[in-house]
Enzyme design. Structure first.
Site, PDB file in Angstrom:
ATOM      1  N   ASP A   1       0.818  -1.221   0.000  1.00 30.06           N
ATOM      2  CA  ASP A   1       0.000   0.000   0.000  1.00 30.06           C
ATOM      3  C   ASP A   1       0.850   1.268   0.000  1.00 30.06           C
ATOM      4  O   ASP A   1       0.311   2.381   0.062  1.00 30.06           O
ATOM      5  CB  ASP A   1      -0.952   0.010   1.196  1.00 30.06           C
ATOM      6  CG  ASP A   1      -0.206   0.010   2.535  1.00 30.06           C
ATOM      7  OD1 ASP A   1       1.051  -0.096   2.533  1.00 30.06           O
ATOM      8  OD2 ASP A   1      -0.871   0.108   3.579  1.00 30.06           O
ATOM      9  N   GLY A   2       2.155   1.118  -0.062  1.00 35.61           N
ATOM     10  CA  GLY A   2       3.044   2.275  -0.090  1.00 35.61           C
ATOM     11  C   GLY A   2       3.496   2.766   1.263  1.00 35.61           C
ATOM     12  O   GLY A   2       4.317   3.682   1.351  1.00 35.61           O
ATOM     13  N   SER A   3       2.997   2.167   2.335  1.00 32.74           N
ATOM     14  CA  SER A   3       3.403   2.590   3.680  1.00 32.74           C
ATOM     15  C   SER A   3       4.723   1.937   4.058  1.00 32.74           C
ATOM     16  O   SER A   3       5.052   0.826   3.623  1.00 32.74           O
ATOM     17  CB  SER A   3       2.329   2.214   4.705  1.00 32.74           C
ATOM     18  OG  SER A   3       2.168   0.810   4.757  1.00 32.74           O
ATOM     19  N   ALA A   4       5.502   2.643   4.876  1.00 32.81           N
ATOM     20  CA  ALA A   4       6.793   2.118   5.313  1.00 32.81           C
ATOM     21  C   ALA A   4       6.590   0.964   6.287  1.00 32.81           C
ATOM     22  O   ALA A   4       5.798   1.070   7.231  1.00 32.81           O
ATOM     23  CB  ALA A   4       7.612   3.218   5.964  1.00 32.81           C
TER      24      ALA A   4
END
Length: 408
Positions: free
Chosen positions: A67-70
């Site tokens: 989802d693009g989160s770190a």
């Protein structure tokens, strides 16, 4: 303080500059931790990262989820130093780290434990494990044992451990950590004390079987721990660019709170003065411990610029709410001195049909807090299943593996 005018400074120069920066902020409390920071080459654990960025006092994100989160990062070196000071590793200690990340922290701990100590570090992703091994090998610390697995299980074969440290946001204190901590040992763990993301790095001492006590709490933020103990909080969209991070299970607030911002803001300025340099970072946890319904409001720049909401950044948008209304903490400067030196007045801004009442209740709580301004909480942990009568007094936080109490 180290000064440098070179256009292409060496890693050694940058390492000393970073250590100077941490020292000048009073974070180092032991010469041993400072010496480790001046010894371990952080850039070897961040291949491909600009040398200056590798030694900057900031987080470096190293892996992202779908989802693009770190989902993994190299923590801010200042926080790394603070947590190592909490951990208090001594020569010869056996140390377990949950969350290998880049391997930099494990390298620092190996330096602190010395040749007679041993460090084991665990990560859930094999690619991170392999990268940490490469960094440790490049830095000359191949004696660190790097394992791929679920950190909640620990590593019983290497225990018991004098020190255990967790470097991801932990919703719970896993039973394996209790079992693998040596008598008289210490466990430093960033505990998510609230679904909203309120996290504190706590230094628990195993005072007696079935009871750990922390008198040290650091405000911090970490990516959530993954694996069997993963826990996702709950968010509620209030408006475009405004999100509320909540603790409660779904309730009427889910339907009504987004309507609250359609009501005019009601402001109450308490007269309470707060200087930028005062240790008031635990005010949000204190509000939680009163039993109030607590949340955190995240407002983007657009919402702030439009004046829709202006929650204080100092407590990450600390907010109290009921089923229809919400009240968040706000600050306004009382002088024209530069940021970092200012004095602010503490206030409450409320929205909703019960906003006036909720603002008054919140302001009353703030005056109660101001009378004592307790600097640090004492947090006691007991294993899950401990009867109420055996718990230490205080505000209770129950988790699947542990029962916590908070007193001031």
């Amino acid at each position: 303080m180290t000064t440098n005018t070179d256009t292409n400074p060496s890693p050694e120069q940058l390492r000393d500059e970073l250590a100077d920066h941490i020292r000048d902020r009073g974070i180092f409390t032991s010469a041993r931790v400072e010496r480790a920071f001046r010894t371990v080459p952080r850039h070897l654990f961040l291949p491909g990262v600009d040398l200056r960025d590798a030694y900057a006092p900031k987080v470096v994100k190293t892996k992202y989820g779908a989802d693009g989160s770190a989902i993994s990062s190299a923590s801010n070196p200042k926080l790394v130093a603070e947590m190592l000071e909490q951990l208090d590793i001594q020569p010869g200690h056996r140390v377990l780290e949950i969350g290998a990340g880049t391997g930099f922290n494990a390298c620092l701990m190996a330096e602190l434990a010395g040749p007679d100590g041993h460090v084991v570090t665990i990560d859930i992703d094999d690619d991170l494990v392999q990268a940490a091994r490469r960094g440790l090998r490049a830095a000359g610390y191949e004696q660190v044992e790097v394992i791929c697995g679920d950190g909640a299980d620990g590593h019983p074969a290497g225990g018991p451990y004098d020190r255990i440290i967790v470097t991801a946001g932990a919703w719970d204190l896993a039973a394996a950590w209790w079992q693998q901590l040596a008598e008289g040992g210490r466990m430093v763990v960033p505990v998510l004390l609230h679904d909203s993301g309120l996290t504190r790095s706590l230094a628990f001492d195993l005072a007696q079987p079935g009871r750990m006590v922390s008198t040290s709490a650091l405000v911090c933020g970490f990516v959530p721990m993954r694996g069997s103990t993963f826990h996702a909080g709950r968010t509620l969209q209030l408006a475009e660019d405004v999100v509320l991070h909540l603790n409660d299970h779904p309730s009427e607030a889910d339907q009504n709170l987004p309507q609250a911002l359609k009501h005019p803001a009601h402001q109450v300025w308490t007269g309470i003065q707060i200087r930028d340099d005062q240790p008031v970072g635990h005010l949000d946890l204190w509000l939680v411990s009163t039993g109030s319904r607590f949340a955190r409001m995240a407002a983007g720049a657009d919402a702030r610029d439009r004046g829709l909401v202006t929650p204080a950044l100092r407590w990450a948008g600390a907010t109290l709410y009921d089923d229809t209304s919400l009240a968040y903490l706000a600050l306004r400067p009382l002088d024209n001195r530069p940021p970092g030196l200012q004095t602010h007045q503490l206030g409450v801004i409320a929205h909703g049909p019960e906003g006036v009442k909720l603002a008054a209740q919140t302001a009353e709580l703030l005056h109660q807090w101001d009378e004592e301004r307790p600097p640090q909480p004492v947090i006691t942990a007991h294993p899950a299943g401990t009867p109420d009568v055996q718990l230490s007094p205080g505000y209770r936080i129950d988790r699947p593996g542990a029962r916590l109490t908070v007193v001031w």
